[in-house]
Design an enzyme around this catalytic site. Sequence first.
Site, PDB file in Angstrom:
ATOM      1  N   THR A 180      47.905  32.490  29.720  1.00 25.39           N
ATOM      2  CA  THR A 180      46.993  32.157  30.819  1.00 25.39           C
ATOM      3  C   THR A 180      45.595  32.056  30.222  1.00 25.39           C
ATOM      4  O   THR A 180      45.303  32.677  29.194  1.00 25.39           O
ATOM      5  CB  THR A 180      47.006  33.242  31.908  1.00 25.39           C
ATOM      6  OG1 THR A 180      46.605  34.479  31.312  1.00 25.39           O
ATOM      7  CG2 THR A 180      48.385  33.411  32.509  1.00 25.39           C
ATOM      8  N   LYS A 431      33.058  38.501  51.087  1.00 18.75           N
ATOM      9  CA  LYS A 431      33.224  39.359  52.265  1.00 18.75           C
ATOM     10  C   LYS A 431      31.866  39.593  52.909  1.00 18.75           C
ATOM     11  O   LYS A 431      31.005  40.268  52.344  1.00 18.75           O
ATOM     12  CB  LYS A 431      33.858  40.686  51.878  1.00 18.75           C
ATOM     13  CG  LYS A 431      34.261  41.482  53.099  1.00 18.75           C
ATOM     14  CD  LYS A 431      35.384  42.438  52.783  1.00 18.75           C
ATOM     15  CE  LYS A 431      36.138  42.759  54.063  1.00 18.75           C
ATOM     16  NZ  LYS A 431      37.198  43.710  53.874  1.00 18.75           N
ATOM     17  N   TRP A 436      35.839  37.265  56.026  1.00 22.26           N
ATOM     18  CA  TRP A 436      35.932  36.507  54.783  1.00 22.26           C
ATOM     19  C   TRP A 436      35.299  35.124  54.929  1.00 22.26           C
ATOM     20  O   TRP A 436      35.487  34.448  55.930  1.00 22.26           O
ATOM     21  CB  TRP A 436      37.397  36.316  54.371  1.00 22.26           C
ATOM     22  CG  TRP A 436      38.107  37.587  54.049  1.00 22.26           C
ATOM     23  CD1 TRP A 436      39.098  38.179  54.776  1.00 22.26           C
ATOM     24  CD2 TRP A 436      37.901  38.426  52.901  1.00 22.26           C
ATOM     25  NE1 TRP A 436      39.516  39.324  54.157  1.00 22.26           N
ATOM     26  CE2 TRP A 436      38.798  39.509  53.012  1.00 22.26           C
ATOM     27  CE3 TRP A 436      37.047  38.372  51.809  1.00 22.26           C
ATOM     28  CZ2 TRP A 436      38.864  40.523  52.058  1.00 22.26           C
ATOM     29  CZ3 TRP A 436      37.104  39.380  50.854  1.00 22.26           C
ATOM     30  CH2 TRP A 436      38.002  40.441  50.992  1.00 22.26           C
TER      31      TRP A 436
HETATM   32  P1  ADP Z   1      43.462  30.163  35.273  1.00 22.16           P
HETATM   33  O1  ADP Z   1      44.042  31.261  36.121  1.00 22.16           O
HETATM   34  O2  ADP Z   1      42.881  30.657  34.025  1.00 22.16           O
HETATM   35  O3  ADP Z   1      42.558  29.215  36.028  1.00 22.16           O
HETATM   36  P2  ADP Z   1      45.742  28.538  35.697  1.00 22.16           P
HETATM   37  O4  ADP Z   1      45.666  27.148  35.297  1.00 22.16           O
HETATM   38  O5  ADP Z   1      47.033  29.212  35.582  1.00 22.16           O
HETATM   39  O6  ADP Z   1      44.682  29.288  34.828  1.00 22.16           O
HETATM   40  O7  ADP Z   1      45.165  28.624  37.153  1.00 22.16           O
HETATM   41  C1  ADP Z   1      45.948  28.740  38.299  1.00 22.16           C
HETATM   42  C2  ADP Z   1      45.046  28.874  39.483  1.00 22.16           C
HETATM   43  O8  ADP Z   1      44.341  27.647  39.721  1.00 22.16           O
HETATM   44  C3  ADP Z   1      45.741  29.159  40.773  1.00 22.16           C
HETATM   45  O9  ADP Z   1      46.047  30.532  40.894  1.00 22.16           O
HETATM   46  C4  ADP Z   1      44.711  28.707  41.787  1.00 22.16           C
HETATM   47  O10 ADP Z   1      43.732  29.698  42.032  1.00 22.16           O
HETATM   48  C5  ADP Z   1      44.039  27.549  41.107  1.00 22.16           C
HETATM   49  N1  ADP Z   1      44.560  26.294  41.663  1.00 22.16           N
HETATM   50  C6  ADP Z   1      45.511  25.505  41.151  1.00 22.16           C
HETATM   51  N2  ADP Z   1      45.716  24.425  41.922  1.00 22.16           N
HETATM   52  C7  ADP Z   1      44.881  24.536  42.982  1.00 22.16           C
HETATM   53  C8  ADP Z   1      44.625  23.743  44.152  1.00 22.16           C
HETATM   54  N3  ADP Z   1      45.242  22.589  44.382  1.00 22.16           N
HETATM   55  N4  ADP Z   1      43.699  24.213  45.020  1.00 22.16           N
HETATM   56  C9  ADP Z   1      43.041  25.364  44.800  1.00 22.16           C
HETATM   57  N5  ADP Z   1      43.244  26.141  43.724  1.00 22.16           N
HETATM   58  C10 ADP Z   1      44.140  25.734  42.826  1.00 22.16           C
END
Ligand code: ADP
Length: 536
Positions: A180, A431, A436
């Site tokens: 990640t 918050k 929220w």
């Molecule tokens: P990082 O956590 O380092 O950003 P990732 O690529 O695994 O790496 O990120 C996943 C996160 O990206 C999700 O948990 C979410 O918060 C965000 N995310 C992915 N797609 C979307 C989307 N379409 N809308 C909003 N947030 C998104």
Amino acid sequence: MRSTMQDAPLLIRDIVRHGQWMYADKRVFTATSAGMTSTSFADVAQRAERLAAALTRLGVQRDDRVATLMWNNQTHMETYLAVPSMGAILHTLNVRLFADQLAFIINHAADKVIVVDPSLVPLLARIKEHIAGVEHIIVNGPLDDAPFAVIDYEEFIGAEEPGFDWPDLDETSAAVMCYTSGTTGDPKGVVYSHRSTWLHSMASTSANSIGFNDHDRCLLVVPMFHVNAWGAVYTAFMAGTELIMPQMFLQGELLLNMIMELRPTVAVGVPTIWNDLLRAAGGRSDTDLTSLRTILAGGAAVPRFLIEAFRERHGVDVLQGWGMTETSPLVAVSTPPTGVSREHEIDYRVKAGRVMAGVDIRITNDQGEVLARDGVAVGEFELRGPWITAGYYGTDAPDFFRDGWLRTGDIGTLDPHGFMVITDRAKDLIKSGGEWISSVELETTVMGHEGVFEAAVIAVPDDRWQERPLCVVVRTPTSEVSAQELRDYLSDYVAKWWLPEHWSFVEGLPKTSVGKFDKRALRRLVADGHLEIQTL
Ligand code: ADP
């Protein structure tokens, strides 16, 4: 009673074999500083066979980790095909990580071999003495002055014959690993299996998701070091989709040139990239994006204005996808359902997406109680399924799981038809006075103002309300829009008590290693007093 169906394992080698003969003439394009190169799927697969033979000669065995430190290019694709198919594990390294994070990940994964692009050798040189477990470094191209002993990729595979005998493997064995990006803490390793990769690839060919097929040519902007480029490399070989690999040439103008020269039908990447493409496209009178049937934008919320602008100005439909490293990544794609008029389609495209078959989803409250799928109840998304991780490599992280479900840390609603709407990441929610506020909704809305290029919203401490939103804005080059004007603009879209009173105007926003707004860095800038903040 047992079924009489056959139980052949789902292996990546069979995706390779399929693309190799069925789509032998399909092409992979790679951008270079001297222009585009291209090679056929048949050649790429043959080169993957030679690579597997060469790695075997080098001593790479089952389950050994072969890492890549590479941009999106054809050689990187060859490692994707060869390494898992020979029974080793491909570990894609994020080229934008800090040197010490990179060393940590290489050691944690126990990488034995690294394949690296010449332009990234200096990065590797900085950590070389801290990665003693790495036995061989293979460089994808000539190097004038190698800082350590290296193997030349072309010589390495050139010494072997094609026709590697791919082994039989258990379909649940590890195929690829990816860490990640660490926006929410230390990077954690996620391990994909042959089976999870197969099923995820098949889901990506469904017309209900992106529907990759052999009429498609895909501009692959999402990095191959980030969740297998959203699975697109394997899906392409499975479906006969041609690929355009942009390497490090990711600026809007350069991508626009590639689109106009090679006419892809699909482009995939994070919204910040497409915002930049939109800006570049608006700056040219001969812009032509009509080859694109869709732009898949995911990894972060996609602002409504972006979807509208691509459709109205360039005739291109934007699809949104939701996913994370832990989920291979595709979980949901915002394909509008049947019966929705063209005018109302956009109300679906702005959602994170509709969940694909194979993924089980629920939302829960703080106590872990499952909430209604009514599009109203707000909770944390939890997932399980054949391409959703059940743990992290070499790390115990019980807080990220509940009764076999992955806790995503994303907050939002789920409607009766399976569409997810993301309000925020749990840690980014604001918050205020016990209620929220969604930073995602504020920033995607303010980005609809014509004077705004980019915007990110974070919480700042407040004596009276506990937290209040701070909106950090990058104006468009000629814009002089003020905080008050933006606040007035927002008041047409969000509740009055959501309206930020704190504003900051900056030249650029910090981005994460995969191009998303980096809110952690932004919070640090505020805490260190490096942002000039106006309070209305
Ligand atoms: P990082 O956590 O380092 O950003 P990732 O690529 O695994 O790496 O990120 C996943 C996160 O990206 C999700 O948990 C979410 O918060 C965000 N995310 C992915 N797609 C979307 C989307 N379409 N809308 C909003 N947030 C998104």
